[in-house]
Each structure stands twice: as structure tokens, then as C-alpha cells.
Design a protein around this motif. Structure first.
Motif, PDB file in Angstrom:
ATOM      1  N   GLU A  64      -7.027  -1.219 -10.513  1.00  0.00           N
ATOM      2  CA  GLU A  64      -5.872  -0.345 -10.795  1.00  0.00           C
ATOM      3  C   GLU A  64      -5.576   0.555  -9.601  1.00  0.00           C
ATOM      4  OE1 GLU A  64      -6.752   1.825 -14.323  1.00  0.00           O
ATOM      5  OE2 GLU A  64      -6.486   0.094 -15.674  1.00  0.00           O
ATOM      6  N   LYS A  65      -6.589   1.150  -9.029  1.00  0.00           N
ATOM      7  CA  LYS A  65      -6.394   2.044  -7.881  1.00  0.00           C
ATOM      8  C   LYS A  65      -5.910   1.269  -6.648  1.00  0.00           C
ATOM      9  CE  LYS A  65      -9.381   5.904  -9.160  1.00  0.00           C
ATOM     10  NZ  LYS A  65      -8.273   6.904  -9.150  1.00  0.00           N
ATOM     11  N   LEU A  66      -6.408   0.061  -6.466  1.00  0.00           N
ATOM     12  CA  LEU A  66      -5.937  -0.766  -5.358  1.00  0.00           C
ATOM     13  C   LEU A  66      -4.473  -1.164  -5.559  1.00  0.00           C
ATOM     14  CD1 LEU A  66      -8.981  -3.138  -4.703  1.00  0.00           C
ATOM     15  CD2 LEU A  66      -8.200  -1.252  -3.271  1.00  0.00           C
ATOM     16  N   GLN A  67      -4.098  -1.444  -6.821  1.00  0.00           N
ATOM     17  CA  GLN A  67      -2.711  -1.769  -7.140  1.00  0.00           C
ATOM     18  C   GLN A  67      -1.794  -0.606  -6.775  1.00  0.00           C
ATOM     19  OE1 GLN A  67      -1.509  -4.681  -8.498  1.00  0.00           O
ATOM     20  NE2 GLN A  67       0.608  -3.929  -8.539  1.00  0.00           N
ATOM     21  N   ASN A  68      -2.218   0.620  -7.110  1.00  0.00           N
ATOM     22  CA  ASN A  68      -1.417   1.805  -6.775  1.00  0.00           C
ATOM     23  C   ASN A  68      -1.284   1.968  -5.261  1.00  0.00           C
ATOM     24  OD1 ASN A  68      -1.182   2.372  -9.504  1.00  0.00           O
ATOM     25  ND2 ASN A  68      -2.925   3.783  -9.531  1.00  0.00           N
ATOM     26  N   LYS A  69      -2.382   1.740  -4.553  1.00  0.00           N
ATOM     27  CA  LYS A  69      -2.364   1.834  -3.086  1.00  0.00           C
ATOM     28  C   LYS A  69      -1.421   0.787  -2.498  1.00  0.00           C
ATOM     29  CE  LYS A  69      -5.477   4.692  -0.999  1.00  0.00           C
ATOM     30  NZ  LYS A  69      -5.346   5.366   0.311  1.00  0.00           N
ATOM     31  N   MET A  70      -1.497  -0.432  -3.027  1.00  0.00           N
ATOM     32  CA  MET A  70      -0.660  -1.517  -2.526  1.00  0.00           C
ATOM     33  C   MET A  70       0.820  -1.198  -2.718  1.00  0.00           C
ATOM     34  SD  MET A  70      -0.626  -5.545  -3.657  1.00  0.00           S
ATOM     35  CE  MET A  70       0.204  -5.185  -5.219  1.00  0.00           C
ATOM     36  N   TYR A 121       1.883   1.410  -0.154  1.00  0.00           N
ATOM     37  CA  TYR A 121       2.080   0.829   1.175  1.00  0.00           C
ATOM     38  C   TYR A 121       3.391   0.044   1.238  1.00  0.00           C
ATOM     39  CZ  TYR A 121      -2.726   1.918   2.611  1.00  0.00           C
ATOM     40  OH  TYR A 121      -3.890   2.562   2.961  1.00  0.00           O
ATOM     41  N   ALA A 122       3.710  -0.678   0.163  1.00  0.00           N
ATOM     42  CA  ALA A 122       4.943  -1.460   0.136  1.00  0.00           C
ATOM     43  C   ALA A 122       6.171  -0.540   0.207  1.00  0.00           C
ATOM     44  CB  ALA A 122       4.990  -2.315  -1.134  1.00  0.00           C
ATOM     45  N   GLU A 123       6.121   0.569  -0.551  1.00  0.00           N
ATOM     46  CA  GLU A 123       7.234   1.536  -0.518  1.00  0.00           C
ATOM     47  C   GLU A 123       7.401   2.166   0.861  1.00  0.00           C
ATOM     48  OE1 GLU A 123       6.320   4.280  -3.616  1.00  0.00           O
ATOM     49  OE2 GLU A 123       6.699   2.821  -5.228  1.00  0.00           O
ATOM     50  N   GLU A 124       6.288   2.337   1.561  1.00  0.00           N
ATOM     51  CA  GLU A 124       6.309   2.916   2.915  1.00  0.00           C
ATOM     52  C   GLU A 124       6.602   1.856   3.979  1.00  0.00           C
ATOM     53  OE1 GLU A 124       5.549   6.295   3.922  1.00  0.00           O
ATOM     54  OE2 GLU A 124       6.040   6.603   1.799  1.00  0.00           O
ATOM     55  N   LEU A 125       6.930   0.625   3.532  1.00  0.00           N
ATOM     56  CA  LEU A 125       7.224  -0.506   4.416  1.00  0.00           C
ATOM     57  C   LEU A 125       6.023  -0.905   5.279  1.00  0.00           C
ATOM     58  CD1 LEU A 125      10.855   0.434   5.600  1.00  0.00           C
ATOM     59  CD2 LEU A 125      10.131  -0.783   3.537  1.00  0.00           C
ATOM     60  N   ARG A 126       4.832  -0.613   4.807  1.00  0.00           N
ATOM     61  CA  ARG A 126       3.595  -0.991   5.512  1.00  0.00           C
ATOM     62  C   ARG A 126       3.101  -2.313   4.892  1.00  0.00           C
ATOM     63  NH1 ARG A 126       0.563   4.760   5.009  1.00  0.00           N
ATOM     64  NH2 ARG A 126      -1.244   3.594   5.839  1.00  0.00           N
ATOM     65  N   PHE A 127       3.872  -3.369   5.187  1.00  0.00           N
ATOM     66  CA  PHE A 127       3.690  -4.625   4.463  1.00  0.00           C
ATOM     67  C   PHE A 127       2.376  -5.331   4.790  1.00  0.00           C
ATOM     68  CE2 PHE A 127       8.440  -4.227   4.707  1.00  0.00           C
ATOM     69  CZ  PHE A 127       8.617  -3.905   3.369  1.00  0.00           C
ATOM     70  N   GLU A 128       1.908  -5.217   6.026  1.00  0.00           N
ATOM     71  CA  GLU A 128       0.647  -5.871   6.383  1.00  0.00           C
ATOM     72  C   GLU A 128      -0.517  -5.274   5.603  1.00  0.00           C
ATOM     73  OE1 GLU A 128      -0.215  -6.141  10.508  1.00  0.00           O
ATOM     74  OE2 GLU A 128       1.698  -7.089  11.022  1.00  0.00           O
ATOM     75  N   GLU A 129      -0.535  -3.952   5.487  1.00  0.00           N
ATOM     76  CA  GLU A 129      -1.600  -3.289   4.729  1.00  0.00           C
ATOM     77  C   GLU A 129      -1.501  -3.628   3.243  1.00  0.00           C
ATOM     78  OE1 GLU A 129      -2.323   0.968   6.649  1.00  0.00           O
ATOM     79  OE2 GLU A 129      -0.251   0.289   6.885  1.00  0.00           O
ATOM     80  N   ALA A 130      -0.243  -3.707   2.729  1.00  0.00           N
ATOM     81  CA  ALA A 130      -0.045  -4.078   1.326  1.00  0.00           C
ATOM     82  C   ALA A 130      -0.542  -5.502   1.068  1.00  0.00           C
ATOM     83  CB  ALA A 130       1.438  -3.955   0.954  1.00  0.00           C
ATOM     84  N   ALA A 131      -0.244  -6.421   2.010  1.00  0.00           N
ATOM     85  CA  ALA A 131      -0.679  -7.814   1.860  1.00  0.00           C
ATOM     86  C   ALA A 131      -2.201  -7.924   1.910  1.00  0.00           C
ATOM     87  CB  ALA A 131      -0.050  -8.672   2.951  1.00  0.00           C
ATOM     88  N   GLU A 132      -2.838  -7.119   2.756  1.00  0.00           N
ATOM     89  CA  GLU A 132      -4.289  -7.127   2.858  1.00  0.00           C
ATOM     90  C   GLU A 132      -4.927  -6.700   1.539  1.00  0.00           C
ATOM     91  OE1 GLU A 132      -7.820  -4.791   5.276  1.00  0.00           O
ATOM     92  OE2 GLU A 132      -5.841  -4.943   6.214  1.00  0.00           O
ATOM     93  N   LEU A 133      -4.359  -5.650   0.911  1.00  0.00           N
ATOM     94  CA  LEU A 133      -4.885  -5.198  -0.379  1.00  0.00           C
ATOM     95  C   LEU A 133      -4.648  -6.231  -1.470  1.00  0.00           C
ATOM     96  CD1 LEU A 133      -4.107  -1.375  -0.634  1.00  0.00           C
ATOM     97  CD2 LEU A 133      -6.215  -2.504   0.017  1.00  0.00           C
TER      98      LEU A 133
END
Length: 600
Positions: free
Chosen positions: A207-213, A216-228
């Protein structure tokens, strides 16, 4: 001495026995508390020696092929168990069941004796008085660990506290910064408690990783979101889903075995603190039938090996088996405390073994035959192989004028390349024959840890095939071997319109198949992958050698002197370990001192 006479003269001692056929092929290895009683139980002696009809069809078939018997006397039944397991791995008998699982599963641990403790991964017991372990994890241990540091503000790296200076992790709010700031033990403990909670509660972690992902997606940090996203997927796959909740802190290791005519599967489930935390499974090709006792025994011996695990849990099994008490006694020695192996008949423990068995059955249903099965069988028929070549090891060597000489072994397992099992070797030998001898000999030496495959394929001709068979025979291993080489015209490899005219060599035959033949293409594909692996490792090795040679040249050691050293000592790694006196035996003392100073 004939077989009947050997059997009647067996001692009433613990030991192992080995059955052989009329070609000297090892058929079966067994253990015994009393060799005389055990082996005699296989046979009826009147009116002539014949297999006991009360035995399984698998054992009767084996005994019908038996023409000789060897045995080894040991001190105890326990010693016989250990020797039997070791020899089965090394010698690959036809009628024994062979597990190839040589993995050691990782644990996450924390050393609570440290002022600012951090989590890390281990596969062995850590020598410290205040360690807490979590696991074992079949997959996802590293992903769970990385997730802890993504969410909890812990000391991120081992060397962080030594720097005494705030770093990037503090700036991005991933660390409290105890290296420089006055962080209280109580404040830091809150982060440790959070991380501990996340390890124990995978649902909360996801759940916490989902929130982080999503952040990151909202902040346009797509590589970090994809990694999570990928990390969450791996963590989710590390366990079997179950509604069973013990509402307690009980730990269990659960084992179940099921089988079809051709394949068996071993399922392991690990329950910690009343919750299932991970699971794993392995398929086993059944060459000559199923034996529950042998498979359960081998599964437990191979999983726990001879090292005390960080967490010792009661063992639950789905079926009783003949050697249960002997394995339990052995594991008690390994654990340094009483081991318990039970087959529960009711209650939640029974539910756990039923769950493991259910998953074993589902895995066998999903176990679709590899697309290459017909090719495997066709190659087996063509080359008169003893076993279907489900698992194949392929060997090639590479060098350039005797420099950067290397060997490579690639592994093909049930229709795909098993890249985790690939091996590469630095070689000392100069000619092709000696290089292959060195490569194969080193592989044979590792059979006790990594059992033989169903087939060896060599990049070479009849001479190298004969070499491989001699090496195997001298080590008592019976293993199918074939070789493939390019057709030679005027001592040169011949190619017609870019197509290699390849020849397959077996123990008894030579095959020149059409380029369109699927069997030839299959062998070529495996040979080409071994060649690619060898060339890649050779280039990497030569680049490193060239770089070291250039650096030594800058210090006054000529290329000729460097070559002289390598011809004598083999590698730069060996050169680093030598004393000035040893180097002086090849070069002068001045050069020897220059080289030692260079490596310092």
C-alpha cells in the motif's frame, strides 16, 4: 566375484551400496543401517537370484539390469545418509531422483546492538549477540529491503555514519542524518519499528509503495514510478496467497511433493509469526519413476544443507516417508537443537500442508511441456542418449594467440537458456585439447555442489568427445556427451554460401545432417550461444589484460617482459600475490620491485 556371491558376503554394517549394469553404468546408490539385511531384501535366492516381486516396478526394472554390486562401509547410518546424498549428486545414477536446487535463500536481518541499526541481507548466521532475522525469501528479498529504505528514514548505507557529514539522503528526506545531527535513540527506533512492521505486513508495504508510485507519477518522475511498479510485482509474487491465519507467532516450514508420470514438483511454504511470508517450488524430471521417500529426503537435505539456518522452524510435510526419523536426527545435528518433522492429520497445520499440496497439483497442471520436447526426443533417438536432454551444458573455449585464454559453459534448461547457471573459467592451458580438459575437469569437480545435467555438448570433434568421456569415466560419472564441429576441407572449416557444414559426433556415430534439419539447428543454436559467451568473456579478459599491460609499461616493464611473466605465472591476479623473490626468478630484482610497488 559374481553378484550372488557378493550379496551373500555383505557385512552387517552401515554403509552405501551401488548397483551397476553389464556396461559398468551406475544404476542406483542406496544407504543402509545394515548392508547385508538391506541388500538381501531386494532379492530372492532360490532357485536362482531374482528380484523380490514385492518391490516397486521401478526397482524391479533396475534390478533386472543389475550385474554387479559395490559397497562402502561407514561408521553409522547417519554417515551413510550423508555419503549417499553426496555421491548421488556427483555420479548421477540412472535410477536415483536428482534435485538440482542448490540455492541458499536470503534473510533480511538487523543488528540491534548498534546505536543506529540498519537492515541488510544475509544467507548465513551473523556472529553477533543481538540479531533479528526475517525470512527466508524465495524471491523479492532485495526488493523488500530497498522498499524499507524508500519509506523509513534509516541510515541508508553502511559507510554513512563514518562520514560524519550530512549527505544527499538527508536532503531528499530519506534519512534522519544521525551522522551529524543529534538524533535520539527513541526517534530513530520509530523508523526501525516502521520498517519492522512493513517486513511483517506485506499488504501494508505494498500500500505504501502504491502511494509512492502514484506520487512519482504525478510529479512526472516516470522512471522512479516504473521501478516501484516492478518492485511491487516481484514482492507480490514471493508468496502463496492464503486465508489461513494462525493468530499467533508460530513459525513453520512446509514441504509437499506431487507428481505425474514424467515430472514431480516440490513446494516449500514458509510461515513466520502466523503469516505466510514466501514460497518456492522446483520441478524434477522423473527419468525412471517416482519415489516419495527419496524425493522428500532429498528435498529436506538439499534445502537445509549442512548449515544451521538463521531461523529454525518446525517442519510440516504433506506425506509420511520411510527415512523421516533419520532425516529428523540429521537435521537435529545441523540445527544444534531438536528438529521436528511431522505430518499433521487435522487442524490448521493440516490446512497448511493441504495448501502446499494444492499448489503442487496446480503447478503440475500448468506445467505445459516445453515446445522443444519433440526436438529433445528426436535428438535423444538420433544420438542414442540414455536420458531425454531436458538440461544441457555446452562448452567452448576462446583465446587470441594464447593470450586471455578462457572457457565458457552455458546451460539450456527445459527450452530456455538458464543464464544464472552460466560459468566462465580463466584457463592456463595453451592448446585447444588441454584447454577443454581443464574446463571439463573443473566442471566435474563441482558436481558435488551442482549436479551433472542430462547432456554435455562440446564445440569440437571426435578427439574432444573422447577426452570428455575419459574424464567422466575416470571420475565414475556416466553422462551423455556429443560434440559438434564444422566440416573441414584442406584442414580449414568449410562454409558454403555462408552456411556451416556442421558434423555431430556421438560415442558410436557421426552425423552429417542437412542444414534444414531441426535436430542439427537445435545443437547449432546451443553451440553458438556457448561460442558467444566464450568470446564475450575473452574480450572482457583481454581488455583488462591490455589495460594492466599499458599501466605496467608506463612503469618501465616492457611488453616482452610482461608476456614472459604471463607465460610463467598465468595471470595478473597470480602476479599480484607473488613476492619480490618469486618475480625475481623470472625477471631481475629491479623489475620485481617495480612490479610490487605498482600493485601496492
Amino acid at each position: 566375484m559374481n553378484l550372488k556371491k557378493t550379496i551373500t558376503q555383505l557385512p552387517a554394517s552401515p554403509g552405501i551400496y551401488q548397483y551397476f549394469d553389464d556396461n559398468g553404468r551406475l544404476l542406483y546408490i542406496g544407504k543402509a543401517k545394515n548392508l547385508a539385511n538391506r541388500v538381501k531384501s531386494y532379492w530372492l535366492f532360490n532357485p536362482q537370484l531374482r528380484p523380490n516381486p514385492n518391490l516397486s516396478s521401478r526397482i524391479i526394472k533396475m534390478l533386472q539390469q543389475t550385474t554387479s554390486l559395490n559397497y562402502i562401509v561407514v561408521n553409522s547410518e547417519h554417515d551413510a545418509l550423508i555419503l549417499e546424498n553426496s555421491l548421488i549428486k556427483q555420479l548421477n545414477p540412472k535410477y536415483n531422483i536428482l534435485l538440482r536446487d542448490d540455492k541458499t535463500y536470503p534473510y533480511i536481518y538487523i543488528d540491534n546492538s548498534e546505536k543506529y541499526p540498519r537492515f541488510d541481507i544475509t544467507r548465513k548466521i551473523i556472529k553477533s549477540d543481538d540479531i533479528t532475522y526475517y525470512g527466508p525469501y524465495s524471491i523479492g528479498a532485495r526488493d523488500i529491503l530497498n522498499s524499507l529504505y524508500e519509506i523509513a528514514k534509516l541510515v541508508q548505507k553502511k559507510g554513512c555514519l563514518k562520514s560524519k557529514k550530512l549527505c544527499l539522503y538527508h536532503q531528499i528526506d530519506k534519512c534522519l542524518g544521525p551522522c551529524e545531527l543529534p538524533v535520539s535513540k527513541e526517534r530513530y527506533q520509530k523508523e526501525v519499528d516502521l520498517a519492522t512492521q512493513l517486513i511483517k505486513n506485506k499488504k501494508l508495504l505494498l500500500e505504501k509503495l502504491q502511494n509512492k508510485m502514484e506520487f512519482y507519477a504525478e510529479e512526472l518522475r516516470f522512471e522512479e514510478a516504473a521501478e516501484l511498479r516492478d518492485r511491487m510485482d516481484k514482492i507480490s509474487r514471493s508468496e502463496i496467497k492464503s486465508e489461513i491465519d494462525f493468530a499467533s507467532n508460530e513459525n513453520f516450514d512446509i514441504f509437499a511433493v506431487d507428481h505425474t508420470d514424467e515430472r514431480a514438483v516440490v513446494v516449500r511454504i514458509f510461515m513466520r509469526h502466523g503469516k505466510i511470508i514466501s514460497s518456492s517450488h522446483d520441478y524434477i524430471n522423473l527419468r525412471e519413476g517416482f519415489d516419495a521417500n527419496e524425493l522428500y529426503s532429498r528435498a529436506l537435505l538439499d534445502f537445509y544443507k549442512d548449515e544451521r539456518p538463521p531461523i529454525i522452524a518446525p517442519i510440516l510435510i504433506a506425506h509420511a516417508f520411510e527415512d523421516l526419523l533419520l532425516i529428523q536426527k540429521h537435521l537435529s545435528r545441523v540445527f544444534e537443537k531438536k528438529a521436528t518433522i511431522t505430518m499433521p492429520k487435522r487442524g490448521k497445520k493440516k490446512d497448511l500442508t493441504a495448501l502446499a499440496l494444492l499448489n503442487a497439483r496446480e503447478l503440475l497442471k500448468k506445467d505445459t511441456k516445453t515446445k522443444d520436447l519433440k526436438t529433445f526426443q528426436d535428438v535423444q533417438e538420433l544420438c542414442a542418449l540414455e536420458n531425454t536432454p531436458y538440461r544441457v551444458e555446452v562448452f567452448d573455449n576462446s583465446h587470441m594467440a594464447g593470450v586471455a585464454t578462457v572457457g565458457a559453459m552455458i546451460v539450456y534448461d527445459n527450452g530456455k537458456f538458464d543464464k544464472k547457471s552460466y560459468r566462465t573459467y580463466h584457463l592456463d592451458a595453451q592448446d585447444e585439447y588441454a584447454q577443454m580438459r581443464e574446463t571439463l575437469s573443473r566442471r566435474v569437480e563441482s558436481f558435488s555442489k551442482n549436479p551433472p545435467p542430462d547432456l554435455w555438448i562440446l564445440d569440437g570433434g571426435a578427439t574432444l568427445l573422447k577426452l570428455a568421456l575419459e574424464i567422466l569415466d575416470s571420475n565414475g560419472v556416466t553422462l551423455d556427451v556429443i560434440a559438434i564441429s564444422k566440416e573441414k576441407v584442406d584442414a580449414k572449416a568449410h562454409r558454403a554460401k555462408g552456411k556451416a557444414k556442421d558434423i555431430i559426433y556421438t560415442k558410436k556415430d557421426i552425423f552429417r545432417l542437412k542444414e534444414s534439419d531441426k535436430r542439427l539447428q537445435w545443437v547449432q543454436n546451443l553451440r553458438d550461444e556457448a561460442h558467444r559467451s566464450a568470446i564475450t568473456f575473452h574480450k572482457k579478459t583481454k581488455l583488462k589484460l591490455d589495460q594492466e599491460s599499458k599501466l605496467l609499461s608506463l612503469h618501465g616493464i616492457s611488453a616482452a617482459k610482461i608476456q614472459k611473466l604471463l607465460n610463467y605465472f598465468g595471470t595478473f591476479e597470480e602476479l599480484k600475490r607473488l613476492s619480490i623473490e618469486e618475480i625475481s626468478a623470472v625477471l631481475n630484482e629491479k623489475d620485481a620491485k617495480t612490479i610490487k610497488n605498482f600493485y601496492k
